[in-house]
Design a protein around this motif. Structure first.
Motif, mmCIF file in Angstrom:
data_model
loop_
_atom_site.group_PDB
_atom_site.id
_atom_site.type_symbol
_atom_site.label_atom_id
_atom_site.label_comp_id
_atom_site.label_asym_id
_atom_site.label_seq_id
_atom_site.Cartn_x
_atom_site.Cartn_y
_atom_site.Cartn_z
ATOM 1 N N ALA A 60 0.817 -1.216 0.000
ATOM 2 C CA ALA A 60 0.000 0.000 0.000
ATOM 3 C C ALA A 60 0.850 1.265 0.000
ATOM 4 N N SER A 63 1.528 3.617 -3.103
ATOM 5 C CA SER A 63 0.609 4.666 -3.550
ATOM 6 C C SER A 63 1.120 6.057 -3.185
ATOM 7 N N THR A 243 -6.242 -1.848 -7.659
ATOM 8 C CA THR A 243 -6.156 -1.563 -6.229
ATOM 9 C C THR A 243 -5.778 -0.088 -6.049
ATOM 10 N N SER A 245 -3.133 1.181 -4.797
ATOM 11 C CA SER A 245 -1.739 1.387 -5.204
ATOM 12 C C SER A 245 -1.606 1.415 -6.718
#
Length: 437
Positions: A60, A63, A243, A245
């Motif tokens: 994550a 991102s 997703t 990211s």
């Protein structure tokens, strides 16, 4: 030593260390190392590198640099000027229309950059001189841009929402959606105050400039790339394509393409500047995240976190009194520390408390973020105040602060409305992604 007393000592020393001017990350690491050695011995230092790098072992986190690249590539172009000019032509007949157009440009620019200082600088460079030229009071001109710039940490994509999601293991997609309606609410409150303040100042006639319909239509194609970016990012995230990211990478690519194709950002030096600045900011944020992980481990290892949560949980007070105290703490912390640092230090302690009190962690993320927005336009740190002062150095900080204070009240009204109507933050995430529980 009693864990609560120890927690007070740790808190006081941490504040003193951070006020010394040392970087937030190094300060947190220093405090963590000292207290771990004192209470757990030298062997505890062997765990620090593992915890430090383990905190960065998260997909994550990708991102963060991607969204920073997204914002940096847009901030390096005339995107802010085009947004400002388009909205000005359409809203110029509204009393206070130029201030309203600046706030609208701040909201749109925030949705692409996710950065408050970048939004403040990009829109302020065009908006403040133009408003002053047309007779707007300096307090309204500077205060509206300072406040509009804070929208960058609330309207998605938001770096602070990502950091909160990582610190509390909360869905980043839900957090982004939770910021949409409160973000629009804040924009509406800001615009309402701006229209009233301009009307009250009696500067309506000086603020109006006439544009033909052809002028208004001609500028619209310059806005379409921004709308395409926002729609593309939201569709990729909530359409099941990618997703968060991966969506960040899509947004970064779209922004780079817009900057290169439409704004001719083609020279290697310009592209290098975007990547260099993005890397610096990304490393700074990731360094703070990793250091805050070590700091959280130290608090947990010494039973400080658990003791504070248990103590607050045992207090026989109404949960809204508790929330008022938490808000006061967050506002004061935001006066002195950047939003990322406050979130990473406070969220692990406050999350079990607010959950046990019956508050939604998604809702709390929005309340926390608005508190951080207040810190961005409040002394002594007030980052946006200094950005505005850099744009208009002939306007005193006192005037800029005076113009910002009504917008602080707007933010407090927004927090109150969120407390009265929590669905403002939770309705959209539940609608799009289903109930969280």
């Amino acid at each position: 030593m009693d864990p609560l007393l120890l927690g007070s000592v740790v808190g006081l020393i941490t504040i003193l260390i951070l006020f010394s001017g040392i970087s937030v990350a190094m300060g947190l690491l220093l405090v963590s190392a000292v207290f771990l050695v004192i209470f757990d011995g030298m062997r505890s230092l062997e765990l620090m590198p593992e915890i430090f790098f383990g905190k960065l072992d998260s997909f994550a986190l990708l991102s963060i640099p991607m969204f920073i690249i997204m914002g940096a590539s847009i901030a390096s172009t005339r995107a802010g000027a085009d947004l400002y000019e388009a909205l000005e032509r359409w809203l110029t007949r509204v009393p206070g229309g130029l201030v309203v157009s600046n706030l609208g440009a701040c909201a749109l620019f925030s949705a692409m950059s996710g950065s408050s200082p970048a939004t403040c600088a990009a829109i302020g460079k065009m908006g403040i001189p133009e408003m002053r030229k047309r007779g707007y009071p300096e307090e309204i001109a500077t205060g509206s841009i300072a406040a509009g710039g804070t929208l960058g940490i609330l309207i998605p994509p938001s770096i602070t929402m990502i950091v909160y999601g990582i610190a509390t293991e909360t869905s980043i997609g839900r957090l982004f959606l939770a910021g949409v309606i409160p973000g629009l609410l804040l924009v509406s409150l800001f615009m309402t105050w701006s229209i009233y303040a301009t009307w009250r100042s009696g500067e309506r006639s000086a603020a109006q400039v006439s544009y033909s319909w052809s002028d208004r239509v001609e500028i619209l194609p310059r806005v379409l790339p921004f709308i395409a970016i926002i729609v593309g990012v939201l569709y990729a995230m909530y359409g099941g394509v990618a997703t968060p990211s991966e969506t960040a990478a899509v947004g970064a690519l779209l922004c780079l393409l817009v900057a290169m194709v439409i704004y001719r950002l083609l020279s290697p030096r310009s592209l290098w500047a975007v990547l260099r600045d993005s890397t610096k900011e990304s490393v700074m944020i990731l360094f703070i995240i990793a250091a805050a992980g070590v700091f959280s481990y130290m608090l947990s290892s010494l039973f400080i976190t658990q003791s504070i949560a248990a103590w607050i949980g045992d207090l026989e007070v109404n949960r809204w009194v508790l929330m008022a105290a938490i808000n006061f703490f967050l506002i004061v912390a935001g006066f002195f520390l950047p939003p990322v640092a406050v979130i990473l230090m406070a969220a692990p302690i406050l999350l079990p408390v607010i959950v046990s009190a019956g508050f939604d962690p998604i809702w709390f993320a929005v309340v926390l973020t608005i508190n951080m927005e207040i810190g961005l336009i409040s002394p002594p740190v007030g980052l946006n105040l200094y950005v505005i002062n850099g744009i208009a150095p002939d306007i005193s900080l006192k005037k800029i602060l005076a113009g910002s204070l009504p917008f602080v009240l707007c933010m407090l009204v927004a927090i109150l409305l969120l407390c009265l109507f929590p669905g403002l933050a939770t309705w959209l995430p539940n609608l799009v992604m289903g109930p969280a529980y």
